[in-house]
Design an enzyme around this catalytic site. Sequence first.
Site, PDB file in Angstrom:
ATOM      1  N   ARG A 197       0.728  -1.207   0.055  1.00 35.52           N
ATOM      2  CA  ARG A 197       0.082  -0.056   0.069  1.00 35.52           C
ATOM      3  C   ARG A 197       0.816   1.243  -0.059  1.00 35.52           C
ATOM      4  O   ARG A 197       0.426   2.220  -0.380  1.00 35.52           O
ATOM      5  CB  ARG A 197      -0.861  -0.251   1.125  1.00 35.52           C
ATOM      6  CG  ARG A 197      -2.046  -1.289   0.971  1.00 35.52           C
ATOM      7  CD  ARG A 197      -2.725  -1.551   2.404  1.00 35.52           C
ATOM      8  NE  ARG A 197      -4.091  -2.145   2.306  1.00 35.52           N
ATOM      9  CZ  ARG A 197      -3.806  -3.854   1.891  1.00 35.52           C
ATOM     10  NH1 ARG A 197      -2.785  -4.199   1.772  1.00 35.52           N
ATOM     11  NH2 ARG A 197      -4.741  -4.337   2.022  1.00 35.52           N
ATOM     12  N   ARG A 230      -6.097 -18.639  -9.281  1.00 37.53           N
ATOM     13  CA  ARG A 230      -6.927 -17.883  -8.011  1.00 37.53           C
ATOM     14  C   ARG A 230      -7.953 -17.142  -8.539  1.00 37.53           C
ATOM     15  O   ARG A 230      -7.988 -16.578  -9.641  1.00 37.53           O
ATOM     16  CB  ARG A 230      -5.928 -17.008  -7.102  1.00 37.53           C
ATOM     17  CG  ARG A 230      -4.716 -17.965  -6.536  1.00 37.53           C
ATOM     18  CD  ARG A 230      -3.873 -17.318  -5.648  1.00 37.53           C
ATOM     19  NE  ARG A 230      -4.698 -16.609  -4.311  1.00 37.53           N
ATOM     20  CZ  ARG A 230      -4.187 -15.768  -3.522  1.00 37.53           C
ATOM     21  NH1 ARG A 230      -2.910 -15.447  -3.553  1.00 37.53           N
ATOM     22  NH2 ARG A 230      -4.818 -15.336  -2.572  1.00 37.53           N
ATOM     23  N   ASP A 269      -3.868 -15.659   7.336  1.00 38.36           N
ATOM     24  CA  ASP A 269      -2.662 -16.110   6.701  1.00 38.36           C
ATOM     25  C   ASP A 269      -1.675 -17.022   7.648  1.00 38.36           C
ATOM     26  O   ASP A 269      -0.943 -17.446   7.505  1.00 38.36           O
ATOM     27  CB  ASP A 269      -1.659 -14.835   6.190  1.00 38.36           C
ATOM     28  CG  ASP A 269      -2.498 -14.300   5.115  1.00 38.36           C
ATOM     29  OD1 ASP A 269      -3.046 -14.910   4.525  1.00 38.36           O
ATOM     30  OD2 ASP A 269      -1.912 -13.128   4.852  1.00 38.36           O
ATOM     31  N   LYS A 296      -6.039 -19.413  -1.344  1.00 42.10           N
ATOM     32  CA  LYS A 296      -5.063 -18.662  -1.014  1.00 42.10           C
ATOM     33  C   LYS A 296      -3.916 -19.235  -2.138  1.00 42.10           C
ATOM     34  O   LYS A 296      -4.024 -19.870  -2.972  1.00 42.10           O
ATOM     35  CB  LYS A 296      -4.416 -18.654   0.245  1.00 42.10           C
ATOM     36  CG  LYS A 296      -5.436 -18.068   1.203  1.00 42.10           C
ATOM     37  CD  LYS A 296      -5.584 -16.880   1.188  1.00 42.10           C
ATOM     38  CE  LYS A 296      -6.522 -16.197   2.247  1.00 42.10           C
ATOM     39  NZ  LYS A 296      -6.711 -14.848   2.113  1.00 42.10           N
ATOM     40  N   ARG A 300      -4.684 -24.308   1.120  1.00 44.69           N
ATOM     41  CA  ARG A 300      -4.129 -24.338   2.390  1.00 44.69           C
ATOM     42  C   ARG A 300      -4.666 -25.559   3.466  1.00 44.69           C
ATOM     43  O   ARG A 300      -3.788 -26.154   4.255  1.00 44.69           O
ATOM     44  CB  ARG A 300      -3.755 -23.163   3.127  1.00 44.69           C
ATOM     45  CG  ARG A 300      -2.912 -22.255   2.308  1.00 44.69           C
ATOM     46  CD  ARG A 300      -2.640 -20.796   2.901  1.00 44.69           C
ATOM     47  NE  ARG A 300      -1.503 -20.253   2.498  1.00 44.69           N
ATOM     48  CZ  ARG A 300      -1.264 -18.963   2.577  1.00 44.69           C
ATOM     49  NH1 ARG A 300      -2.058 -18.064   3.418  1.00 44.69           N
ATOM     50  NH2 ARG A 300      -0.234 -18.280   1.677  1.00 44.69           N
ATOM     51  N   ARG A 356       3.759 -19.766   2.527  1.00 47.61           N
ATOM     52  CA  ARG A 356       3.522 -20.238   4.004  1.00 47.61           C
ATOM     53  C   ARG A 356       3.383 -21.518   4.119  1.00 47.61           C
ATOM     54  O   ARG A 356       3.624 -22.008   5.683  1.00 47.61           O
ATOM     55  CB  ARG A 356       2.293 -19.304   4.329  1.00 47.61           C
ATOM     56  CG  ARG A 356       2.237 -17.888   4.175  1.00 47.61           C
ATOM     57  CD  ARG A 356       1.278 -17.107   5.146  1.00 47.61           C
ATOM     58  NE  ARG A 356       1.185 -15.681   4.628  1.00 47.61           N
ATOM     59  CZ  ARG A 356       2.141 -14.801   4.860  1.00 47.61           C
ATOM     60  NH1 ARG A 356       2.889 -14.850   5.503  1.00 47.61           N
ATOM     61  NH2 ARG A 356       1.783 -13.626   4.315  1.00 47.61           N
TER      62      ARG A 356
END
Length: 446
Positions: free
Chosen positions: A35, A131, A328, A355, A359, A406
Amino acid sequence: MSASSSTSPQPRRFNATGPLTGTIRVPGDKSISHRSLMLGALAVGETRVSGLLEGEDVLATAAAMRAMGATINREADGTWSIHGVGVGGLLQPAEPLDMGNSGTSTRLLMGLVASHAITATFVGDASLSKRPMGRVIEPLTMVGAEFDASEGGRLPLTLRGICPAVPITYRLPVASAQVKSAVLLAGLNTAGITTVIEPVPTRDHSERMLKGFGADLTVEEVDGERIITLRGEAELKPQTIVVPGDPSSAAFFVVAALIVPGSDVLIENVGLNPTRAGLFAVLRQMGGSIEEVNPREVGGEPVADLRVRHSALTGIAVDPELAPSMIDEFPVLFVAAALASGTTTTSGLDELRVKESDRLTAMAEALTGAGARVEEREDGLVIHGTGGSPLRGSANSRAKTHLDHRIAMSMAVAGMASEAGVLVDDIRPIATSFPNFIALMESLGA
Ligand code: S3P
């Protein structure tokens, strides 16, 4: 091109370790870093950012903003300088925008492009290309943008923006900060008031930062819903931004210290925005010793140092209402649950299936492969922990990461609390969000 798409898979084994001890500082927050670059690129004048996360995802955003006219440079001391083009000033990119693995870059930039009279093509790696983008295509079509997307509303896609765009009122059908932010960013260059209604609160970095840059934005709570209004065609004023450490990156070290016997770790400068800090509350409910030291404010966000000590964890039923504030962090929570005593139940996690990987399935398979007892349900995992004994680990089978940073880092942590270690099939994706993850683990003695 991102490292993850340019080289061949890089497997690595993560073995049992002695106690983790010492002090570390995790890199800047990924959401805030994206951002900072986007709003800096729309302000008139120079924005300076320190602590920016220099991971592949954020670098993809920087490259895209450059391709649309902003001047962005990294100085020798690590400060980033951004000269913006002004709201409404984005230029048509000459080439497709390569988003690599980054859903945040893609969805937020689609919002920005939608209210400019420019056309941009978005491409990404194999994970990102699976996605769903329909969730942003829908509201951005309402503002007047047009899309040629791949089947199922996926990348590669071409977006034809429009100016003037139509200000909309949009109620989020999924709890997604990316969708909220896409609509708000489209509203920046749209005359009139853009409104987003958020039935379930999600991370609020866009709202905080838009206000910080001088946008006319209000947030009210009505009947438990957040109503965010933004007056468009604002002039953004350049800022000096200090990015706090990423709680989602700290999460791997918090869990590692909790599950490796004898550990005592201080993690400095961790962002604790309440819309992000759910994991720490859940781990404390499980019996984790996580102490907040020196609470303060950095860049308009609450921050503290976290002292984490090895703890006996107990399984719980995780409140699904906490999910958006730790969305997350579930992969690494599943690792903590696998080492707890008793059963941990999670639910309401359908979003985890879209994601960087699915996951729920990815972690169920990887943890089961490492000897954990896991039941996969439609909207969550149920995990029966070892009661603190190490996981069996696996001598030969590989934990599949599916291009998901992750999953890779979570299974690295699982390996550190296992007998035979865990072989992660590909550690390249770690560079998308946490390039010095392994070096920091090693610095604590792993
Ligand atoms: C993000 C929002 C979340 C999160 C992602 C970053 C953001 O995605 O999973 O890593 O910066 O806005 P959703 O909005 O899809 O939940």
